[in-house]
Design an enzyme around this catalytic site. Structure first.
Site, mmCIF file in Angstrom:
data_model
loop_
_atom_site.group_PDB
_atom_site.id
_atom_site.type_symbol
_atom_site.label_atom_id
_atom_site.label_comp_id
_atom_site.label_asym_id
_atom_site.label_seq_id
_atom_site.Cartn_x
_atom_site.Cartn_y
_atom_site.Cartn_z
ATOM 1 N N GLN A 184 18.005 -2.686 3.523
ATOM 2 C CA GLN A 184 19.310 -2.478 4.140
ATOM 3 C C GLN A 184 19.835 -1.078 3.857
ATOM 4 O O GLN A 184 20.857 -0.674 4.413
ATOM 5 C CB GLN A 184 20.301 -3.516 3.605
ATOM 6 C CG GLN A 184 19.946 -4.954 3.946
ATOM 7 C CD GLN A 184 20.826 -5.936 3.194
ATOM 8 O OE1 GLN A 184 20.537 -6.307 2.062
ATOM 9 N NE2 GLN A 184 21.918 -6.351 3.821
ATOM 10 N N VAL A 186 20.064 3.040 3.751
ATOM 11 C CA VAL A 186 19.819 4.098 4.716
ATOM 12 C C VAL A 186 19.180 5.325 4.070
ATOM 13 O O VAL A 186 18.938 6.322 4.743
ATOM 14 C CB VAL A 186 21.128 4.492 5.448
ATOM 15 C CG1 VAL A 186 21.639 3.330 6.270
ATOM 16 C CG2 VAL A 186 22.188 4.981 4.470
ATOM 17 N N ASP A 187 18.905 5.252 2.763
ATOM 18 C CA ASP A 187 18.175 6.338 2.112
ATOM 19 C C ASP A 187 16.676 6.149 2.332
ATOM 20 O O ASP A 187 16.229 5.101 2.799
ATOM 21 C CB ASP A 187 18.504 6.396 0.614
ATOM 22 C CG ASP A 187 18.112 5.112 -0.113
ATOM 23 O OD1 ASP A 187 16.905 4.809 -0.173
ATOM 24 O OD2 ASP A 187 19.011 4.411 -0.618
ATOM 25 N N HIS A 202 19.253 -0.835 8.815
ATOM 26 C CA HIS A 202 20.540 -0.224 9.151
ATOM 27 C C HIS A 202 20.444 1.267 9.450
ATOM 28 O O HIS A 202 21.457 1.973 9.407
ATOM 29 C CB HIS A 202 21.543 -0.480 8.015
ATOM 30 C CG HIS A 202 21.820 -1.923 7.811
ATOM 31 N ND1 HIS A 202 22.255 -2.449 6.607
ATOM 32 C CD2 HIS A 202 21.707 -2.987 8.662
ATOM 33 C CE1 HIS A 202 22.404 -3.767 6.727
ATOM 34 N NE2 HIS A 202 22.075 -4.108 7.957
ATOM 35 N N GLY A 270 19.072 -6.277 -5.356
ATOM 36 C CA GLY A 270 20.276 -5.477 -5.229
ATOM 37 C C GLY A 270 21.067 -5.670 -3.962
ATOM 38 O O GLY A 270 21.625 -4.708 -3.442
ATOM 39 N N THR A 271 21.142 -6.887 -3.468
ATOM 40 C CA THR A 271 21.943 -7.145 -2.284
ATOM 41 C C THR A 271 22.853 -8.336 -2.523
ATOM 42 O O THR A 271 22.460 -9.307 -3.183
ATOM 43 C CB THR A 271 21.074 -7.392 -1.037
ATOM 44 O OG1 THR A 271 21.901 -7.768 0.063
ATOM 45 C CG2 THR A 271 20.042 -8.474 -1.290
ATOM 46 N N SER A 272 24.055 -8.257 -1.970
ATOM 47 C CA SER A 272 25.031 -9.333 -2.172
ATOM 48 C C SER A 272 24.751 -10.542 -1.306
ATOM 49 O O SER A 272 25.351 -11.605 -1.492
ATOM 50 C CB SER A 272 26.428 -8.800 -1.846
ATOM 51 O OG SER A 272 26.507 -8.438 -0.476
#
Length: 330
Positions: A184, A186-187, A202, A270-272
């Site tokens: 998810q 964008v880096d 994304h 690391g995602t909610s």
């Protein structure tokens, strides 16, 4: 007795056929000629009166082209003892040696230790900027200058960031596993770390696109990352960041669903699990697919009740994950 010998020969042919199928298409024609030579000689060897092997051994050597000679070693002075030794050859892929496919769904917490701000923490980006103003297509239509200013700042903050040990650990796992990253973020830190299969749900911060189409992307010059109203794409339309904003379709969701549906192991980092449609990807994991969730906070999912939680940061969590998978012999 002759029927028994014929049956044994047929068994050998069937086994050779299965061996032939283990090779990729580009190698099968030549392998087929080798198998045919063995089939002929080994059938004759089943005759108890057949003991001569030297001439036929030479025939086998002449059948194999120089291309294969340096890859395969034929051992034995008696035909019955001939062995193929296949070692360190990328053309051969035995079915039982197939790597396990691990699909990783990574979010903002994956890159937090690289110095990139998350969105929902107490000091996150959304605390200072309403999401509907700077990260939605409606916000861009209302005030494109504000949105471009926001992403200019994100780019300047990002330049100089490097992959952390979590990114690097996932890339290193490609030696043992078939790794697929669905992010998810964008880096491009997964790519910088060496991961070779990355889907960006994304978009990508360091790329631009025309407002008219995302079919053509334009890499951002790190020395001049800012984008302003009036900067046009070659098609004559305004340039915008290559970001999938709220209110826009997620073009890569279908490829992501396919990856998750074919996973042997799914790892969430690391995602909610609050942003859809990405959060819904867990629903596509096979029922027998182990799921690991790495996050320093107690994240819970309603999609699956069998998730194995590793409460740790991305760097520590990936280290624990690798050890756990090794101990479980995955």
């Amino acid at each position: 007795m002759p029927a028994q010998n014929k049956g044994t020969a047929d068994d050998h042919k069937e086994r050779n056929g299965r061996l032939h199928d283990c090779f990729p298409a580009e190698a099968r024609e030549e392998i087929g000629s080798i198998i045919h030579a063995f089939e002929h000689i080994l059938t004759r060897c089943m005759n108890p009166n057949y003991h001569q092997s030297g001439q036929n051994t030479e025939n086998i050597y002449s059948t194999i082209s120089p291309f294969f000679c340096h890859k395969y070693l034929i051992i034995g002075t008696n035909i019955r003892g001939l062995l193929f030794i296949f070692a360190n050859n990328p053309l051969i892929a035995e079915p039982d040696m197939k790597k396990k496919r691990i699909v990783v769904l990574s979010g903002a917490g994956m890159s937090a230790e690289s110095g990139i701000s998350t969105f929902r923490d107490s000091n996150g980006l959304w605390e200072n900027y309403p999401v509907e103003d700077v990260a939605s297509i409606d916000g861009f239509h209302r005030n494109p200058a504000l949105v471009l200013k926001f992403y200019n700042a994100r780019r300047r903050d990002y330049i100089g960031c490097h992959p952390n040990a979590g990114h690097i650990g996932l890339a290193e796992m490609e030696r043992e596993y078939d790794m697929r990253i669905v992010t998810q973020n964008v880096d491009d830190l997964h790519e910088q770390a060496g991961s070779t299969s990355v889907i960006h749900l994304h978009g990508e911060l360091m790329k631009n696109r025309s407002v008219a189409t995302d079919a053509v992307l334009y890499p951002v010059d790190p020395t001049q990352p800012d984008l302003h109203v009036g900067d046009l794409a070659p098609d004559g339309f305004q340039l915008r960041p290559f970001i999938v904003w709220f209110g826009e379709a997620v073009p890569m969701i279908e490829p992501a669903i396919k990856e998750v549906s074919e996973a042997d192991i799914l790892v969430v980092i690391g995602t909610s699990l609050n942003v859809y449609p990405a959060a819904g990807l867990l629903n596509y994991a096979p029922r027998n697919c182990p799921i690991y969730l790495i996050d320093p906070k107690p994240v819970r999912s309603t999609s699956r009740q069998d998730i194995r939680y590793i409460q740790a940061t991305a760097t520590e969590g990936v280290r624990i994950l690798r050890k756990t998978l090794q101990e479980a012999d995955y």
